[in-house]
Design a protein around this motif. Structure first.
Motif, mmCIF file in Angstrom:
data_model
loop_
_atom_site.group_PDB
_atom_site.id
_atom_site.type_symbol
_atom_site.label_atom_id
_atom_site.label_comp_id
_atom_site.label_asym_id
_atom_site.label_seq_id
_atom_site.Cartn_x
_atom_site.Cartn_y
_atom_site.Cartn_z
ATOM 1 N N SER A 2 9.919 73.055 3.134
ATOM 2 C CA SER A 2 10.777 73.513 4.225
ATOM 3 C C SER A 2 12.248 73.343 3.870
ATOM 4 C CB SER A 2 10.454 72.728 5.498
ATOM 5 O OG SER A 2 11.396 73.021 6.514
ATOM 6 N N ARG A 3 12.603 72.182 3.412
ATOM 7 C CA ARG A 3 14.001 71.884 3.071
ATOM 8 C C ARG A 3 14.507 72.820 1.972
ATOM 9 N NH1 ARG A 3 14.168 66.098 2.037
ATOM 10 N NH2 ARG A 3 14.355 65.974 4.287
ATOM 11 N N GLU A 4 13.729 72.955 0.908
ATOM 12 C CA GLU A 4 14.177 73.753 -0.229
ATOM 13 C C GLU A 4 14.210 75.253 0.080
ATOM 14 O OE1 GLU A 4 12.337 72.576 -3.922
ATOM 15 O OE2 GLU A 4 12.386 70.469 -3.328
ATOM 16 N N VAL A 5 13.257 75.751 0.863
ATOM 17 C CA VAL A 5 13.276 77.163 1.240
ATOM 18 C C VAL A 5 14.482 77.444 2.128
ATOM 19 C CG1 VAL A 5 12.093 78.931 2.617
ATOM 20 C CG2 VAL A 5 10.820 77.611 0.929
ATOM 21 N N ARG A 6 14.761 76.559 3.073
ATOM 22 C CA ARG A 6 15.928 76.745 3.947
ATOM 23 C C ARG A 6 17.224 76.746 3.141
ATOM 24 N NH1 ARG A 6 15.449 76.426 9.434
ATOM 25 N NH2 ARG A 6 13.461 75.756 10.261
ATOM 26 N N GLU A 7 17.307 75.912 2.107
ATOM 27 C CA GLU A 7 18.515 75.867 1.281
ATOM 28 C C GLU A 7 18.661 77.137 0.437
ATOM 29 O OE1 GLU A 7 18.300 72.304 -1.072
ATOM 30 O OE2 GLU A 7 18.643 71.004 0.661
ATOM 31 N N GLN A 8 17.571 77.597 -0.168
ATOM 32 C CA GLN A 8 17.615 78.742 -1.076
ATOM 33 C C GLN A 8 17.664 80.097 -0.366
ATOM 34 O OE1 GLN A 8 17.653 78.837 -4.566
ATOM 35 N NE2 GLN A 8 18.095 76.660 -4.398
ATOM 36 N N TYR A 9 17.044 80.173 0.803
ATOM 37 C CA TYR A 9 16.883 81.456 1.491
ATOM 38 C C TYR A 9 17.354 81.364 2.945
ATOM 39 C CZ TYR A 9 13.960 82.219 -2.588
ATOM 40 O OH TYR A 9 13.501 82.328 -3.872
ATOM 41 N N THR A 10 18.512 80.767 3.155
ATOM 42 C CA THR A 10 19.032 80.485 4.491
ATOM 43 C C THR A 10 19.058 81.725 5.382
ATOM 44 O OG1 THR A 10 20.398 78.744 3.543
ATOM 45 C CG2 THR A 10 20.990 79.492 5.750
ATOM 46 N N ASP A 11 19.667 82.800 4.927
ATOM 47 C CA ASP A 11 19.817 83.999 5.754
ATOM 48 C C ASP A 11 18.468 84.604 6.130
ATOM 49 O OD1 ASP A 11 22.573 83.721 5.682
ATOM 50 O OD2 ASP A 11 22.812 85.078 3.970
ATOM 51 N N HIS A 12 17.553 84.650 5.181
ATOM 52 C CA HIS A 12 16.223 85.210 5.460
ATOM 53 C C HIS A 12 15.483 84.367 6.508
ATOM 54 C CE1 HIS A 12 12.484 87.367 4.727
ATOM 55 N NE2 HIS A 12 11.886 86.191 4.711
ATOM 56 N N VAL A 13 15.504 83.061 6.351
ATOM 57 C CA VAL A 13 14.795 82.177 7.286
ATOM 58 C C VAL A 13 15.381 82.301 8.684
ATOM 59 C CG1 VAL A 13 14.267 79.770 7.840
ATOM 60 C CG2 VAL A 13 14.052 80.572 5.487
ATOM 61 N N ARG A 14 16.690 82.421 8.788
ATOM 62 C CA ARG A 14 17.351 82.523 10.103
ATOM 63 C C ARG A 14 16.965 83.789 10.861
ATOM 64 N NH1 ARG A 14 23.351 80.332 8.629
ATOM 65 N NH2 ARG A 14 22.802 78.130 8.633
ATOM 66 N N LYS A 15 16.479 84.793 10.161
ATOM 67 C CA LYS A 15 16.023 86.014 10.838
ATOM 68 C C LYS A 15 14.781 85.743 11.693
ATOM 69 C CE LYS A 15 17.475 89.156 7.155
ATOM 70 N NZ LYS A 15 16.964 90.062 6.099
ATOM 71 N N TYR A 16 14.025 84.731 11.306
ATOM 72 C CA TYR A 16 12.741 84.457 11.962
ATOM 73 C C TYR A 16 12.716 83.152 12.751
ATOM 74 C CZ TYR A 16 11.257 88.181 8.884
ATOM 75 O OH TYR A 16 11.144 89.386 8.240
ATOM 76 N N LEU A 17 13.403 82.151 12.260
ATOM 77 C CA LEU A 17 13.402 80.829 12.896
ATOM 78 C C LEU A 17 14.831 80.502 13.298
ATOM 79 C CD1 LEU A 17 11.046 79.026 10.364
ATOM 80 C CD2 LEU A 17 10.435 79.941 12.611
ATOM 81 N N TYR A 18 15.072 80.435 14.593
ATOM 82 C CA TYR A 18 16.425 80.303 15.117
ATOM 83 C C TYR A 18 16.821 78.845 15.285
ATOM 84 C CZ TYR A 18 14.936 84.974 16.308
ATOM 85 O OH TYR A 18 14.415 86.230 16.239
ATOM 86 N N GLY A 19 18.039 78.539 14.923
ATOM 87 C CA GLY A 19 18.579 77.202 15.142
ATOM 88 C C GLY A 19 18.201 76.237 14.040
ATOM 89 N N GLU A 20 19.042 75.252 13.860
ATOM 90 C CA GLU A 20 18.820 74.238 12.830
ATOM 91 C C GLU A 20 17.649 73.319 13.174
ATOM 92 O OE1 GLU A 20 20.442 74.095 9.875
ATOM 93 O OE2 GLU A 20 21.380 75.967 10.522
ATOM 94 N N ASP A 21 17.343 73.179 14.458
ATOM 95 C CA ASP A 21 16.296 72.248 14.889
ATOM 96 C C ASP A 21 14.903 72.853 14.866
ATOM 97 O OD1 ASP A 21 18.222 70.328 15.267
ATOM 98 O OD2 ASP A 21 18.449 70.745 17.410
ATOM 99 N N CYS A 22 14.790 74.163 14.665
ATOM 100 C CA CYS A 22 13.476 74.800 14.663
ATOM 101 C C CYS A 22 12.760 74.475 13.351
ATOM 102 C CB CYS A 22 13.606 76.307 14.807
ATOM 103 S SG CYS A 22 12.003 77.130 14.924
ATOM 104 N N PRO A 23 11.603 73.840 13.434
ATOM 105 C CA PRO A 23 10.861 73.513 12.210
ATOM 106 C C PRO A 23 10.412 74.774 11.476
ATOM 107 C CG PRO A 23 9.927 72.400 14.128
ATOM 108 C CD PRO A 23 10.930 73.383 14.640
ATOM 109 N N PHE A 24 10.258 74.657 10.175
ATOM 110 C CA PHE A 24 9.750 75.764 9.368
ATOM 111 C C PHE A 24 8.246 75.897 9.555
ATOM 112 C CE2 PHE A 24 8.223 77.860 5.560
ATOM 113 C CZ PHE A 24 9.150 78.866 5.372
#
Length: 163
Positions: A85-107
């Motif tokens: 979760s941590r590494e995907v969020r770091e590498q693919y921030t913009d893509h993940v934000r399209k689906y999971l909103y907010g910093e507190d939303c778990p992957f």
């Protein structure tokens, strides 16, 4: 069956693990899936284990992992979910934000599936995992409508997170 050896044990412990994205959002692209498989292999090695097979679909990942007796499966699962979760969020921030909103939303969903593979031939489990990203699997997924929203998961009696 191939046994592994340490100084104090001879073992064959394999686990089939499945992690599902939060709300089953289709966050995992092919590129992210390949990244996750590479990172999962590295993390399994850190536990002196081996990632035998892995495959992803848009909303989940299957892992077939061999672990030594000294590695607690729940600790390995927690570490894999947290680090991936941590590494995907770091590498693919913009893509993940399209689906999971907010910093507190778990992957990942808070649940997971894990089973030992002792009663199933290893080739069967590996073939199932390897077939996750195939066209045949996608047709099956579309044909059954298994994950379409037609009521809550609990009302259908389906509490298994594996896909």
């Amino acid at each position: 069956m191939e046994y592994k050896k340490t100084f104090h044990s001879v073992y064959s412990l394999t686990y089939h693990m499945v992690f599902v994205t939060k709300y089953r959002k289709p966050v995992i692209s092919n590129e992210i899936g390949d990244f996750m498989k590479e990172r999962a292999a590295y993390l399994c090695e850190r536990f002196r284990g081996e990632l035998i097979s892995a495959e992803t679909d848009m909303d989940h990942i299957h892992l077939l992992v061999s672990l030594p007796p000294s590695a607690a499966p729940s600790v390995v699962v927690r570490t894999l979910k947290t680090q991936l979760s941590r590494e995907v969020r770091e590498q693919y921030t913009d893509h993940v934000r399209k689906y999971l909103y907010g910093e507190d939303c778990p992957f990942w969903s808070s649940s997971y599936f894990i089973a030992t593979t002792g009663s199933v031939p290893m080739e069967t489990v590996k073939a199932y995992i390897d077939g996750q990203r195939t066209d045949a699997h996608k047709r099956k997924y579309e044909k059954t409508g298994r994950y379409k929203k037609s009521g809550s998961r609990r009302s259908r009696g389906n509490s298994s997170p594996n896909g």
